[in-house]
Motif scaffolding. Structure first.
Motif, PDB file in Angstrom:
ATOM      1  N   MET A   1       0.787  -1.274  -0.074  1.00  0.00           N
ATOM      2  CA  MET A   1      -0.059  -0.006   0.167  1.00  0.00           C
ATOM      3  C   MET A   1       0.898   1.424   0.105  1.00  0.00           C
ATOM      4  N   SER A   2       2.036   1.269   0.514  1.00  0.00           N
ATOM      5  CA  SER A   2       3.031   2.429   0.609  1.00  0.00           C
ATOM      6  C   SER A   2       3.699   2.723  -0.726  1.00  0.00           C
ATOM      7  N   VAL A   3       3.729   1.668  -1.392  1.00  0.00           N
ATOM      8  CA  VAL A   3       4.154   1.902  -2.855  1.00  0.00           C
ATOM      9  C   VAL A   3       2.993   2.811  -3.487  1.00  0.00           C
ATOM     10  N   ILE A   4       1.512   2.776  -3.491  1.00  0.00           N
ATOM     11  CA  ILE A   4       0.805   3.454  -4.220  1.00  0.00           C
ATOM     12  C   ILE A   4       1.120   5.108  -3.835  1.00  0.00           C
ATOM     13  N   TYR A   5       1.318   5.345  -2.276  1.00  0.00           N
ATOM     14  CA  TYR A   5       1.283   6.696  -2.039  1.00  0.00           C
ATOM     15  C   TYR A   5       2.858   7.145  -2.419  1.00  0.00           C
ATOM     16  N   ILE A   6       3.814   6.307  -2.560  1.00  0.00           N
ATOM     17  CA  ILE A   6       5.101   7.030  -3.259  1.00  0.00           C
ATOM     18  C   ILE A   6       4.938   7.257  -4.496  1.00  0.00           C
ATOM     19  N   LEU A   7       3.954   6.393  -5.352  1.00  0.00           N
ATOM     20  CA  LEU A   7       4.039   6.637  -6.755  1.00  0.00           C
ATOM     21  C   LEU A   7       2.941   7.902  -7.247  1.00  0.00           C
ATOM     22  N   LEU A   8       2.149   8.016  -6.131  1.00  0.00           N
ATOM     23  CA  LEU A   8       1.060   9.270  -6.363  1.00  0.00           C
ATOM     24  C   LEU A   8       1.924  10.631  -5.922  1.00  0.00           C
ATOM     25  N   ALA A   9       2.678  10.577  -5.070  1.00  0.00           N
ATOM     26  CA  ALA A   9       3.825  11.654  -4.776  1.00  0.00           C
ATOM     27  C   ALA A   9       4.740  11.728  -5.874  1.00  0.00           C
ATOM     28  N   ILE A  10       5.399  10.910  -6.727  1.00  0.00           N
ATOM     29  CA  ILE A  10       6.115  11.094  -7.530  1.00  0.00           C
ATOM     30  C   ILE A  10       5.387  11.688  -8.841  1.00  0.00           C
TER      31      ILE A  10
END
Length: 61
Positions: free
Chosen positions: A1-10
């Motif tokens: 789930m944390s990967v989604i937040y990182i990709l969204l931020a990027i």
């Protein structure tokens, strides 16, 4: 789930970067058309058709 937040931020950072680059390009005149005005006189004008005035009725005596 944390990967989604990182990709969204990027993706938001990249989108803001492209938007800033676009604004800078527009303000610096990158998209100004300097070619068309110089050749506009070479293009033929479209024929303008005159409108027939049907609103004025004439009576024949």
């Amino acid at each position: 789930m944390s990967v989604i937040y990182i990709l969204l931020a990027i993706s938001i950072v990249v989108a803001v970067g492209f938007f800033v680059a676009f604004i800078i390009a527009v303000k610096s005149g990158q998209y100004d058309d300097s070619y068309t005005p110089s050749v506009r006189m070479l293009f033929e004008d479209e024929l303008v058709k005159e409108k027939s005035d049907n609103s004025i009725l004439t009576k024949k005596d």
